[in-house]
Write an enzyme that holds these catalytic residues in place. Structure first.
Site, PDB file in Angstrom:
ATOM      1  N   HIS A  28       0.802  -1.235   0.000  1.00  0.00           N
ATOM      2  CA  HIS A  28       0.000   0.000   0.000  1.00  0.00           C
ATOM      3  C   HIS A  28       0.831   1.280   0.000  1.00  0.00           C
ATOM      4  CE1 HIS A  28       0.853  -0.019   4.347  1.00  0.00           C
ATOM      5  NE2 HIS A  28       0.621   1.278   4.298  1.00  0.00           N
TER       6      HIS A  28
HETATM    7  C1  UD1 Z   1      -1.915   6.087   5.361  1.00  0.00           C
HETATM    8  C2  UD1 Z   1      -0.618   6.548   6.021  1.00  0.00           C
HETATM    9  C3  UD1 Z   1       0.414   5.431   5.966  1.00  0.00           C
HETATM   10  C4  UD1 Z   1      -0.137   4.174   6.564  1.00  0.00           C
HETATM   11  C5  UD1 Z   1      -1.472   3.812   5.938  1.00  0.00           C
HETATM   12  C6  UD1 Z   1      -2.053   2.660   6.694  1.00  0.00           C
HETATM   13  C7  UD1 Z   1      -0.169   8.957   5.761  1.00  0.00           C
HETATM   14  C8  UD1 Z   1       0.643   9.963   5.043  1.00  0.00           C
HETATM   15  N1  UD1 Z   1      -0.041   7.705   5.309  1.00  0.00           N
HETATM   16  O1  UD1 Z   1      -1.623   5.823   4.004  1.00  0.00           O
HETATM   17  O2  UD1 Z   1       1.560   5.814   6.703  1.00  0.00           O
HETATM   18  O3  UD1 Z   1       0.777   3.134   6.381  1.00  0.00           O
HETATM   19  O4  UD1 Z   1      -2.367   4.923   6.027  1.00  0.00           O
HETATM   20  O5  UD1 Z   1      -3.002   1.967   5.970  1.00  0.00           O
HETATM   21  O6  UD1 Z   1      -0.865   9.279   6.688  1.00  0.00           O
HETATM   22  N2  UD1 Z   1      -8.821   5.170   0.709  1.00  0.00           N
HETATM   23  C9  UD1 Z   1     -10.065   4.588   0.558  1.00  0.00           C
HETATM   24  N3  UD1 Z   1     -10.763   4.305   1.691  1.00  0.00           N
HETATM   25  C10 UD1 Z   1     -10.335   4.585   2.939  1.00  0.00           C
HETATM   26  C11 UD1 Z   1      -9.070   5.202   3.073  1.00  0.00           C
HETATM   27  C12 UD1 Z   1      -8.330   5.477   1.946  1.00  0.00           C
HETATM   28  O7  UD1 Z   1     -10.517   4.302  -0.538  1.00  0.00           O
HETATM   29  O8  UD1 Z   1     -11.040   4.292   3.936  1.00  0.00           O
HETATM   30  C13 UD1 Z   1      -8.027   5.443  -0.520  1.00  0.00           C
HETATM   31  C14 UD1 Z   1      -8.306   6.831  -1.112  1.00  0.00           C
HETATM   32  O9  UD1 Z   1      -8.236   6.706  -2.493  1.00  0.00           O
HETATM   33  C15 UD1 Z   1      -7.122   7.623  -0.602  1.00  0.00           C
HETATM   34  C16 UD1 Z   1      -6.010   6.579  -0.581  1.00  0.00           C
HETATM   35  O10 UD1 Z   1      -6.646   5.371  -0.204  1.00  0.00           O
HETATM   36  O11 UD1 Z   1      -6.808   8.702  -1.419  1.00  0.00           O
HETATM   37  C17 UD1 Z   1      -4.895   6.893   0.368  1.00  0.00           C
HETATM   38  O12 UD1 Z   1      -5.396   7.104   1.700  1.00  0.00           O
HETATM   39  P1  UD1 Z   1      -4.563   7.986   2.755  1.00  0.00           P
HETATM   40  O13 UD1 Z   1      -5.199   7.898   4.073  1.00  0.00           O
HETATM   41  O14 UD1 Z   1      -4.297   9.332   2.189  1.00  0.00           O
HETATM   42  O15 UD1 Z   1      -3.160   7.279   2.788  1.00  0.00           O
HETATM   43  P2  UD1 Z   1      -2.780   5.739   2.940  1.00  0.00           P
HETATM   44  O16 UD1 Z   1      -2.119   5.307   1.682  1.00  0.00           O
HETATM   45  O17 UD1 Z   1      -3.932   4.988   3.457  1.00  0.00           O
HETATM   46  N1  UDP Z   2      -4.257  -5.181   8.601  1.00  0.00           N
HETATM   47  C1  UDP Z   2      -5.563  -5.653   8.658  1.00  0.00           C
HETATM   48  N2  UDP Z   2      -6.179  -5.993   7.479  1.00  0.00           N
HETATM   49  C2  UDP Z   2      -5.578  -5.902   6.275  1.00  0.00           C
HETATM   50  C3  UDP Z   2      -4.231  -5.417   6.231  1.00  0.00           C
HETATM   51  C4  UDP Z   2      -3.611  -5.050   7.416  1.00  0.00           C
HETATM   52  O1  UDP Z   2      -6.156  -5.755   9.738  1.00  0.00           O
HETATM   53  O2  UDP Z   2      -6.199  -6.222   5.257  1.00  0.00           O
HETATM   54  C5  UDP Z   2      -3.586  -4.792   9.863  1.00  0.00           C
HETATM   55  C6  UDP Z   2      -2.273  -5.478  10.120  1.00  0.00           C
HETATM   56  O3  UDP Z   2      -2.489  -6.732  10.746  1.00  0.00           O
HETATM   57  C7  UDP Z   2      -1.563  -4.494  11.007  1.00  0.00           C
HETATM   58  C8  UDP Z   2      -2.044  -3.150  10.478  1.00  0.00           C
HETATM   59  O4  UDP Z   2      -3.244  -3.426   9.757  1.00  0.00           O
HETATM   60  O5  UDP Z   2      -1.954  -4.636  12.358  1.00  0.00           O
HETATM   61  C9  UDP Z   2      -1.023  -2.540   9.565  1.00  0.00           C
HETATM   62  O6  UDP Z   2      -1.571  -1.448   8.903  1.00  0.00           O
HETATM   63  P1  UDP Z   2      -1.114  -0.965   7.472  1.00  0.00           P
HETATM   64  O7  UDP Z   2      -0.371  -2.036   6.789  1.00  0.00           O
HETATM   65  O8  UDP Z   2      -2.300  -0.399   6.815  1.00  0.00           O
HETATM   66  O9  UDP Z   2      -0.176   0.283   7.817  1.00  0.00           O
HETATM   67  P2  UDP Z   2       1.328   0.464   8.339  1.00  0.00           P
HETATM   68  O10 UDP Z   2       1.569  -0.466   9.463  1.00  0.00           O
HETATM   69  O11 UDP Z   2       2.223   0.241   7.174  1.00  0.00           O
HETATM   70  O12 UDP Z   2       1.371   1.893   8.735  1.00  0.00           O
END
Ligand code: UD1
Ligand code: UDP
Length: 386
Positions: A219
């Site tokens: 992601h």
């Molecule tokens: C964010 C965090 C990242 C973390 C990740 C965990 C920042 C800068 N990044 O990244 O560090 O590892 O969360 O998962 O804060 N979207 C949906 N539905 C949702 C949420 C997001 O469709 O409920 C899609 C949207 O298109 C959005 C994109 O995901 O633009 C990115 O979401 P965003 O929260 O900006 O960043 P993440 O990539 O999720």
């Molecule tokens: N996770 C989850 N479902 C998924 C993918 C991840 O519950 O489909 C959980 C995972 O077990 C961990 C956390 O989400 O506890 C990690 O989050 P993510 O990978 O989104 O973000 P990061 O840790 O890189 O910030």
């Protein structure tokens, strides 16, 4: 009674917050009252609500419903909303987790109005400032009054940036306390592993045989938004699944699902779709995820949290990033940094798949990081009030 305001927003923070909420409810409810603010950074049912339900986290007292936007717009909306709630609630402390935009927004809002910040997962560094998370964590650490680091490497990074582990009370933003406390995610994994075994049916639903599949998550923006990197990762996954006749199960973040069609060429996309060994689904719940992690043969991920969970469940891990904050797992030989490089990923797979010689020495504490954090908060407040 100590009044805490916890900020959550993104999936991993909601999960991390569960550990502290559980410790407060079980052991410290007479001394600590926790309020929860959800920024709304993640909002899909399977990126947010599912974790509140499954991990028994109290319903947020506030939800800013900020949603997705560019970094600046998203963070700015959060800062404005958090500031308003801080002024209204006047908590003794603000708690933030990790390195997301929600964390940064909490840190900026609270520090400017002199509410002490507790940063959980402090001190982690990738030493790559092109990552938005690296900027967020550095800024948050330097605005905090209590810094809780899960690893000794985190403590060393903080010392290198001028923090001290020998500061004395009273702690302030200019005289912060730094603690090595273990990992709240480890607390969760220990607590929920058996519950997942009982409740999760994800393996049966997807016809996955214990020990005979690979689990992957992707992601990171650096991977999803770059066609060349995303293609290289999927080329490798496709080849590994076919050459080894092994299922590769991929619960994909919505960001990745949205970008697959845009950033992979049609030939690769149709190969992936045709490969029955590649099982792509949407995000799964936490209990399903840890059941998948516990029973997999190997994990491939660019997630910070999933790398650690691989280690908690004693699984080899291929890290799909150029570097990691969790250097201990690489030094231990149980994880390999392969970046988004097809060849490196395949070589790492050959080294780690079915490798029986891996050892997982303790790195992330003993599963009681949350209790330790609560005790330190109570200590600090009590001594402040003397
Ligand atoms: C964010 C965090 C990242 C973390 C990740 C965990 C920042 C800068 N990044 O990244 O560090 O590892 O969360 O998962 O804060 N979207 C949906 N539905 C949702 C949420 C997001 O469709 O409920 C899609 C949207 O298109 C959005 C994109 O995901 O633009 C990115 O979401 P965003 O929260 O900006 O960043 P993440 O990539 O999720
Ligand atoms: N996770 C989850 N479902 C998924 C993918 C991840 O519950 O489909 C959980 C995972 O077990 C961990 C956390 O989400 O506890 C990690 O989050 P993510 O990978 O989104 O973000 P990061 O840790 O890189 O910030």
């Amino acid at each position: 009674m100590i009044k805490l305001l916890t900020i959550v927003g993104a999936r991993p923070q909601i999960i991390k917050a569960a550990a502290l909420s559980r410790a407060i409810k079980t052991n410290f409810s007479g001394q600590i009252k926790e309020y929860i603010l959800h920024t709304g950074q993640h909002y899909d049912q399977n990126m947010s609500q599912v974790f509140f339900d499954e991990l028994n986290i109290p319903k947020p007292d506030f939800n800013l419903n900020v949603g997705s936007a560019t970094h600046g717009a998203q963070t700015a909306r959060m800062i404005e909303g958090i500031e308003e709630k801080l002024v209204q609630l006047k908590p003794d402390f603000l708690i933030v987790y990790g390195d997301t935009n929600s964390t940064l927004a909490g840190a900026i809002a609270a520090s400017k109005i002199h509410i002490p910040i507790i940063h959980i997962e402090a001190g982690l560094r990738s030493f790559n400032k092109t990552m938005p998370e690296e900027i967020n964590r550095i800024m948050c650490d330097h605005a905090s009054t209590m810094l809780f680091s899960p690893t000794q490497t985190g403590i060393n990074n903080l010392i290198n940036e001028g923090f001290s582990t020998t500061n004395r009370l009273p702690f302030t933003i200019d005289n912060p306390a730094v603690f090595h406390c273990g990992d709240v995610m480890y607390d969760n994994s220990l607590y929920f592993a058996e519950i997942a075994e009982e409740k999760s049916t994800i393996l049966q639903q997807n016809k996955l045989e214990k020990g005979a599949y690979i689990l992957g998550t992707i992601h990171r923006d650096h991977n999803t938004d770059n066609p060349q990197r995303l293609s290289s990762i999927f080329e490798a996954l496709d080849k590994i699944a076919s050459d080894n006749q092994v299922d590769v199960f991929l619960p994909l973040h919505p960001r990745t699902s949205k970008l697959l069609h845009k950033n992979l060429d049609t030939d690769l996309l149709s190969r992936i779709k045709a490969n029955e060994r590649l099982k792509i689904v949407g995000p799964v719940s936490f209990l399903d995820m840890i059941q998948l992690e516990k029973n997999t043969a190997l994990i491939m991920t660019d997630s910070g949290g999933v790398q650690k969970e691989a280690y908690f469940f004693r699984k080899p891990c291929i890290i799909l990033r150029p570097q990691t904050e969790w250097v201990e797992i690489v030094e231990n030989g149980t994880a390999i940094v392969a970046d988004a490089d097809k060849q490196k990923i395949e070589l790492a797979f050959q080294k780690l798949y079915k490798n029986e010689d891996l050892t997982f020495s303790p790195v992330f504490g003993d599963g009681s990081a949350s209790e330790f954090i609560c005790e330190q908060i109570i200590n600090l407040k009590y001594k402040f009030d003397q």
